[in-house]
Design an enzyme around this catalytic site. Structure first.
Site, mmCIF file in Angstrom:
data_model
loop_
_atom_site.group_PDB
_atom_site.id
_atom_site.type_symbol
_atom_site.label_atom_id
_atom_site.label_comp_id
_atom_site.label_asym_id
_atom_site.label_seq_id
_atom_site.Cartn_x
_atom_site.Cartn_y
_atom_site.Cartn_z
ATOM 1 C CD1 TRP A 129 0.347 46.898 -19.068
ATOM 2 C CD2 TRP A 129 2.447 47.614 -19.302
ATOM 3 N NE1 TRP A 129 0.388 47.712 -20.187
ATOM 4 C CE2 TRP A 129 1.667 48.162 -20.362
ATOM 5 C CE3 TRP A 129 3.803 47.936 -19.250
ATOM 6 C CZ2 TRP A 129 2.198 48.999 -21.334
ATOM 7 C CZ3 TRP A 129 4.336 48.767 -20.225
ATOM 8 C CH2 TRP A 129 3.535 49.300 -21.242
ATOM 9 C CG ASP A 169 3.711 47.851 -10.145
ATOM 10 O OD1 ASP A 169 3.932 48.815 -9.408
ATOM 11 O OD2 ASP A 169 3.248 47.964 -11.302
ATOM 12 C CG HIS A 194 -0.582 54.684 -13.922
ATOM 13 N ND1 HIS A 194 -1.379 53.595 -14.204
ATOM 14 C CD2 HIS A 194 0.638 54.367 -14.400
ATOM 15 C CE1 HIS A 194 -0.670 52.677 -14.822
ATOM 16 N NE2 HIS A 194 0.557 53.117 -14.963
ATOM 17 C CG ASN A 198 12.915 38.039 -15.324
ATOM 18 O OD1 ASN A 198 13.741 37.850 -16.207
ATOM 19 N ND2 ASN A 198 11.646 38.304 -15.589
#
Length: 287
Positions: free
Chosen positions: A22, A45, A108, A250
């Protein structure tokens, strides 16, 4: 690199650590995927609404490792609420990605974005039609697994007993200070794997003093603490970044948060009123 796997209800293996894309522009997505693959990421993703499926697909195809070693998730746009539009959108996603199959395709949102938290209409009948399209794509081998996103218990119930193929995943907003523990428990009892997006709470949580202190205790960053928290809740975690250094840190989360500290994190209060920022607690990010 945290490389643990989880198993979906149909036996498909899904990497517990994923790279969320995103806000990564389409022309930057391929390089982000390639860099992440070098680091060790194997799960990416994306979504129709992100506008970067083409770039993500290019990254997967040019990553230099076999396609079957990479897990790709995409999402049927929240506005697609008919069988026909959902089915067509899945084919469009396959074409944009340039892939023979998508590993996981999910709805979604139960509501179109303009109605999220603004309408009592849960689109029960329409979501069944979208689910029917996903089921047909699953049977046809276009997708290897199917699921939902931002679904609450009532939305899950609408599909679960009725559906020929049960939802395998529910992707939800879940981070310290906003952890829907009852919903997570409900999903897990139904053998629905929970995926946690925005594990750092859109960045705001990084400033929380008690998290800063706890991160120091474990010798990690606040981001690593937040990601590990979601891992220990038993979720697939989707931190998003295009920065390779952040990708590395991360994914460096092999430490263990104590039970006592997990309880503390579960009870951290909401740190900010999201107001008009476009972010919806409970349902999650706008896209």
């Amino acid at each position: 690199m945290y490389d643990k796997m989880m198993t979906l209800s149909n036996g498909v293996q899904i990497p517990q650590m994923a790279l969320g894309t995103w806000f990564i522009a389409d022309d930057k997505a391929a390089e982000a995927v390639r860099e992440a693959v070098k680091i060790g990421y194997r799960h990416f993703d994306t979504a129709q609404a992100y506008g970067n499926e083409r770039g993500v697909g290019e990254g997967v195809r040019t990553a230099g490792i076999p396609r079957e070693e990479i897990f790709v998730t995409s999402k049927v746009a929240a506005e697609n609420k008919s069988y026909e539009s959902a089915a067509a959108s899945i084919d469009e996603s396959l074409e944009k990605l340039g892939l023979d199959y998508i590993d996981l395709m999910i709805i979604h949102s139960p509501q179109p974005w303009k109605e999220v938290n603004q309408s009592d209409n849960r689109y029960f009948a329409e979501n069944r039609e979208v689910w029917r399209a996903l089921t047909d794509a699953y049977k046809a081998g276009k997708v290897k697994a199917i699921g939902i996103s931002n679904f609450l218990q009532e939305d899950i119930d609408n599909l679960y007993d009725w559906a020929e193929v049960k939802p395998m995943v529910n992707q939800i907003l879940c981070h310290v200070s906003n952890s829907p523990l009852d919903l997570i428990d409900y999903c897990q009892k139904k053998d629905i794997v929970v995926e946690a997006y925005s594990p750092m709470g859109h960045g705001e949580i990084m400033k929380q003093p008690e998290l800063v202190e706890m991160a120091k205790k474990y010798g990690v960053t606040v981001a690593q603490l937040c990601i590990r928290y979601d891992i220990q809740l038993g979720t697939v975690v989707l931190p998003k970044t295009a920065n390779p250094e952040h990708m590395k840190t991360n994914a460096d989360v092999d430490f263990v948060i104590s039970d006592e500290d997990m309880e503390t994190l579960k009870n951290v209060k909401v740190i900010k009123d999201y107001g008009d920022s476009g972010v919806f607690p409970v349902y999650g990010g706008k896209i």
